[in-house]
Design a protein around this motif. Sequence first.
Motif, PDB file in Angstrom:
ATOM      1  N   LYS A  88       0.847  -1.243  -0.092  1.00 22.51           N
ATOM      2  CA  LYS A  88      -0.168  -0.176   0.074  1.00 22.51           C
ATOM      3  C   LYS A  88       0.941   1.130   0.086  1.00 22.51           C
ATOM      4  CE  LYS A  88      -3.627   2.462   2.464  1.00 22.51           C
ATOM      5  NZ  LYS A  88      -3.128   3.627   2.534  1.00 22.51           N
ATOM      6  N   GLU A 139       1.243   4.524  -2.788  1.00 21.29           N
ATOM      7  CA  GLU A 139       1.131   5.869  -2.470  1.00 21.29           C
ATOM      8  C   GLU A 139       2.477   6.665  -3.270  1.00 21.29           C
ATOM      9  OE1 GLU A 139      -1.622   6.399  -1.615  1.00 21.29           O
ATOM     10  OE2 GLU A 139      -2.074   4.700   0.134  1.00 21.29           O
ATOM     11  N   VAL A 178      -9.714   7.107   5.354  1.00 20.54           N
ATOM     12  CA  VAL A 178      -8.972   8.144   4.679  1.00 20.54           C
ATOM     13  C   VAL A 178      -8.782   7.785   3.155  1.00 20.54           C
ATOM     14  CG1 VAL A 178      -6.693   9.188   4.358  1.00 20.54           C
ATOM     15  CG2 VAL A 178      -7.574   8.881   6.514  1.00 20.54           C
ATOM     16  N   ASP A 179      -8.494   6.626   2.824  1.00 24.87           N
ATOM     17  CA  ASP A 179      -8.499   5.921   1.491  1.00 24.87           C
ATOM     18  C   ASP A 179     -10.083   5.745   1.092  1.00 24.87           C
ATOM     19  OD1 ASP A 179      -5.886   5.011   0.363  1.00 24.87           O
ATOM     20  OD2 ASP A 179      -6.036   4.685   2.479  1.00 24.87           O
ATOM     21  N   ASN A 226     -13.526  11.208  -3.656  1.00 20.73           N
ATOM     22  CA  ASN A 226     -13.196  12.539  -4.180  1.00 20.73           C
ATOM     23  C   ASN A 226     -12.630  12.159  -5.508  1.00 20.73           C
ATOM     24  OD1 ASN A 226     -10.140  13.942  -4.171  1.00 20.73           O
ATOM     25  ND2 ASN A 226     -11.893  15.443  -4.026  1.00 20.73           N
ATOM     26  N   PHE A 249     -12.523  16.765   2.382  1.00 25.76           N
ATOM     27  CA  PHE A 249     -13.255  17.076   1.221  1.00 25.76           C
ATOM     28  C   PHE A 249     -13.088  18.664   0.956  1.00 25.76           C
ATOM     29  CE2 PHE A 249     -14.996  13.225   2.434  1.00 25.76           C
ATOM     30  CZ  PHE A 249     -14.733  12.346   1.258  1.00 25.76           C
ATOM     31  N   PRO A 263     -13.240  22.997   2.550  1.00 24.62           N
ATOM     32  CA  PRO A 263     -14.202  23.913   3.063  1.00 24.62           C
ATOM     33  C   PRO A 263     -15.787  23.641   2.546  1.00 24.62           C
ATOM     34  CG  PRO A 263     -12.813  25.111   1.805  1.00 24.62           C
ATOM     35  CD  PRO A 263     -12.250  23.662   2.002  1.00 24.62           C
ATOM     36  N   ASN A 284     -11.717  27.968  -4.832  1.00 21.80           N
ATOM     37  CA  ASN A 284     -11.525  27.593  -5.941  1.00 21.80           C
ATOM     38  C   ASN A 284     -12.578  26.937  -6.856  1.00 21.80           C
ATOM     39  OD1 ASN A 284      -8.583  28.205  -5.865  1.00 21.80           O
ATOM     40  ND2 ASN A 284      -8.592  26.860  -4.146  1.00 21.80           N
ATOM     41  N   SER A 285     -13.713  26.547  -6.182  1.00 18.31           N
ATOM     42  CA  SER A 285     -14.666  25.542  -6.857  1.00 18.31           C
ATOM     43  C   SER A 285     -15.185  26.252  -8.188  1.00 18.31           C
ATOM     44  CB  SER A 285     -15.720  25.248  -5.750  1.00 18.31           C
ATOM     45  OG  SER A 285     -15.261  24.127  -5.076  1.00 18.31           O
ATOM     46  N   PHE A 316      -9.543  22.611  11.109  1.00 18.65           N
ATOM     47  CA  PHE A 316      -9.275  22.548   9.795  1.00 18.65           C
ATOM     48  C   PHE A 316      -8.301  23.615   9.663  1.00 18.65           C
ATOM     49  CE2 PHE A 316      -9.842  23.567   5.276  1.00 18.65           C
ATOM     50  CZ  PHE A 316      -9.339  22.426   4.629  1.00 18.65           C
ATOM     51  N   VAL A 337      -4.159  23.392   8.155  1.00 19.06           N
ATOM     52  CA  VAL A 337      -3.804  23.798   6.853  1.00 19.06           C
ATOM     53  C   VAL A 337      -2.800  24.690   6.924  1.00 19.06           C
ATOM     54  CG1 VAL A 337      -4.665  24.816   4.729  1.00 19.06           C
ATOM     55  CG2 VAL A 337      -6.083  23.081   5.643  1.00 19.06           C
TER      56      VAL A 337
HETATM   57  N1  FAQ Z   1      -6.154  19.880   3.268  1.00 20.32           N
HETATM   58  O1  FAQ Z   1     -11.198  26.088  -2.847  1.00 20.32           O
HETATM   59  P1  FAQ Z   1     -11.289  24.867  -2.217  1.00 20.32           P
HETATM   60  C1  FAQ Z   1      -4.959  10.654  -0.276  1.00 20.32           C
HETATM   61  C2  FAQ Z   1      -7.312  24.254   0.618  1.00 20.32           C
HETATM   62  S1  FAQ Z   1      -5.050  11.800  -1.238  1.00 20.32           S
HETATM   63  C3  FAQ Z   1      -5.339  20.911   2.811  1.00 20.32           C
HETATM   64  O2  FAQ Z   1     -12.244  24.102  -1.861  1.00 20.32           O
HETATM   65  P2  FAQ Z   1     -10.043  22.892  -4.126  1.00 20.32           P
HETATM   66  C4  FAQ Z   1      -4.396   9.227  -0.724  1.00 20.32           C
HETATM   67  C5  FAQ Z   1      -7.438  24.277  -0.763  1.00 20.32           C
HETATM   68  O3  FAQ Z   1      -6.088  23.919  -1.371  1.00 20.32           O
HETATM   69  C6  FAQ Z   1      -5.525  13.118  -0.384  1.00 20.32           C
HETATM   70  N2  FAQ Z   1      -5.713  22.007   2.160  1.00 20.32           N
HETATM   71  O4  FAQ Z   1      -9.853  24.024  -2.829  1.00 20.32           O
HETATM   72  C7  FAQ Z   1      -3.837   8.765   0.608  1.00 20.32           C
HETATM   73  C8  FAQ Z   1      -7.686  25.769  -1.065  1.00 20.32           C
HETATM   74  O5  FAQ Z   1      -6.304  26.499  -0.707  1.00 20.32           O
HETATM   75  P3  FAQ Z   1      -5.142  27.143  -1.923  1.00 20.32           P
HETATM   76  C9  FAQ Z   1      -5.372  14.367  -1.297  1.00 20.32           C
HETATM   77  C10 FAQ Z   1      -7.028  21.930   1.719  1.00 20.32           C
HETATM   78  O6  FAQ Z   1      -8.720  22.738  -4.574  1.00 20.32           O
HETATM   79  C11 FAQ Z   1      -4.680   7.983   1.288  1.00 20.32           C
HETATM   80  C12 FAQ Z   1      -8.436  26.268   0.199  1.00 20.32           C
HETATM   81  O7  FAQ Z   1      -8.343  24.982   1.084  1.00 20.32           O
HETATM   82  N3  FAQ Z   1      -6.567  14.396  -2.339  1.00 20.32           N
HETATM   83  O8  FAQ Z   1      -5.568  10.576   0.620  1.00 20.32           O
HETATM   84  C13 FAQ Z   1      -7.751  20.845   1.847  1.00 20.32           C
HETATM   85  O9  FAQ Z   1     -11.182  23.524  -5.009  1.00 20.32           O
HETATM   86  C14 FAQ Z   1      -3.893   7.345   2.602  1.00 20.32           C
HETATM   87  C15 FAQ Z   1      -9.971  26.435  -0.440  1.00 20.32           C
HETATM   88  O10 FAQ Z   1     -10.447  25.032  -0.697  1.00 20.32           O
HETATM   89  C16 FAQ Z   1      -6.682  15.374  -3.389  1.00 20.32           C
HETATM   90  O11 FAQ Z   1      -5.734  16.382  -3.172  1.00 20.32           O
HETATM   91  C17 FAQ Z   1      -7.325  19.920   2.730  1.00 20.32           C
HETATM   92  N4  FAQ Z   1      -8.089  18.521   2.907  1.00 20.32           N
HETATM   93  O12 FAQ Z   1     -10.756  21.625  -3.292  1.00 20.32           O
HETATM   94  C18 FAQ Z   1      -2.376   8.693   0.491  1.00 20.32           C
HETATM   95  C19 FAQ Z   1      -7.593  15.237  -4.459  1.00 20.32           C
HETATM   96  N5  FAQ Z   1      -9.200  21.191   1.107  1.00 20.32           N
HETATM   97  O13 FAQ Z   1      -4.893  25.931  -2.549  1.00 20.32           O
HETATM   98  C20 FAQ Z   1      -1.752   7.824   1.661  1.00 20.32           C
HETATM   99  C21 FAQ Z   1      -7.558  16.315  -5.551  1.00 20.32           C
HETATM  100  C22 FAQ Z   1      -8.929  22.388   0.744  1.00 20.32           C
HETATM  101  O14 FAQ Z   1      -6.297  28.052  -2.664  1.00 20.32           O
HETATM  102  C23 FAQ Z   1      -2.626   7.422   2.387  1.00 20.32           C
HETATM  103  N6  FAQ Z   1      -7.675  17.636  -4.890  1.00 20.32           N
HETATM  104  N7  FAQ Z   1      -7.847  23.010   1.312  1.00 20.32           N
HETATM  105  O15 FAQ Z   1      -4.134  27.824  -1.344  1.00 20.32           O
HETATM  106  C24 FAQ Z   1      -8.944  18.104  -4.752  1.00 20.32           C
HETATM  107  O16 FAQ Z   1      -9.974  17.289  -5.052  1.00 20.32           O
HETATM  108  C25 FAQ Z   1      -9.191  19.748  -4.272  1.00 20.32           C
HETATM  109  O17 FAQ Z   1      -8.089  19.981  -4.104  1.00 20.32           O
HETATM  110  C26 FAQ Z   1      -9.740  19.333  -2.666  1.00 20.32           C
HETATM  111  C27 FAQ Z   1     -10.019  20.915  -2.419  1.00 20.32           C
HETATM  112  C28 FAQ Z   1     -11.281  19.012  -2.677  1.00 20.32           C
HETATM  113  C29 FAQ Z   1      -8.903  18.687  -1.847  1.00 20.32           C
END
Ligand code: FAQ
Length: 332
Positions: free
Chosen positions: A89, A93, A146-147, A153, A216, A218, A225-226, A285, A289
Amino acid sequence: MYTQAMDIPSGDRDEPSVKSDAQYEAEFEAKLARGDFIEPKDWMPERYRKTLIRQISQHAHSEIVGMLPEGGWITRAPTLERKCILLAKVQDEAGHGMYLYSAAETLGVSRDELIEALHSGKAKYSSIFNYPTKTWADIGVVGWLVDGAAIMNQIPLTRCSYGPYARAMIRVCKEESFHQRQGYDLLLTLMKGSEDQRAMVQDAVNRWWWPSLMMFGPHDSESTNSGDSMKWGIKRISNDELRQKFVDATVPQAQLLGVSLPDPDLKVDGATGHWTVGPIDWSEFWNVVNGKGECNEERLSDRVKAWEDGAWVREAALAHAQKKRHRDCVAA
Ligand code: FAQ
């Protein structure tokens, strides 16, 4: 397919053309409307490129930093089978991080720049990886919750408008599915064990439930950014909708497992049939962050150390490539 070289996109502009910016933009919009992928050499608005670099690189960083909370348990796994599973696993990653850095590089940014942004604290990575994995049950809960949240997502991202990101997500999601199932299986085994083991699972669920919901991002109303990302087909489903899907899928799994979820307000909405949750603590949160979570410092310093310790490997690979080029030149 997942290892595109650094290639600065130039669109059709290399060819003699009399197209105006408005025409390029109209073609870009038409491709989005048809549901076609935007590919690295296609013309794209600068803000689309920047948004993708931001999201894909944050995603890549999350995969790589995400190896740390679980990596520390590989030597402590209770059986050979569990050790092999966890090793596979954590290696997956790393692979996800590599596909994603490669996808980001197709947008004209170098991997060194991206790594530097992570190490200097400029780039974000998922909040979830700043929490500690205190017991073996945490490893099961990370897989399950988490996964599980990551898959929820990432499945819509397989239909993201940017081709290299969407294609990378197909393989990532298949692997995340195995990750989620191994976590749930681990927990089912513990729940069939002793009273102490069941208590250990419940304690882990209590600590990881709310941070998993925060993954997920905010609420839609606060998501800066949405608007653009939905308009451009980067995101297909909003933060709140995905969070709701995750809650609806996960509550029955918790019931089957025999654990409670730490939310006194959790209930089914009779009108919609959805499970509704109580208020999320967004101050926690944003604290995480903004670098003030329990493990932020440790995670970054571990990453920087791993990068520095690996310098000799990168240097050796470069020296080997140079020698090979030289040998090939002499032979030609
Ligand atoms: N943590 O405008 P939005 C995994 C920030 S992979 C930190 O809604 P957006 C695998 C966001 O960057 C997990 N910051 O942002 C695994 C923005 O700030 P910015 C990662 C966060 O991008 C499992 C601000 O808040 N997955 O787990 C977070 O439209 C087990 C405003 O937010 C991805 O990255 C957060 N949770 O939506 C590995 C998936 N949430 O950048 C090992 C792809 C928000 O303007 C072990 N990403 N922020 O300075 C996405 O789908 C999107 O980027 C979101 C956020 C949904 C995460």
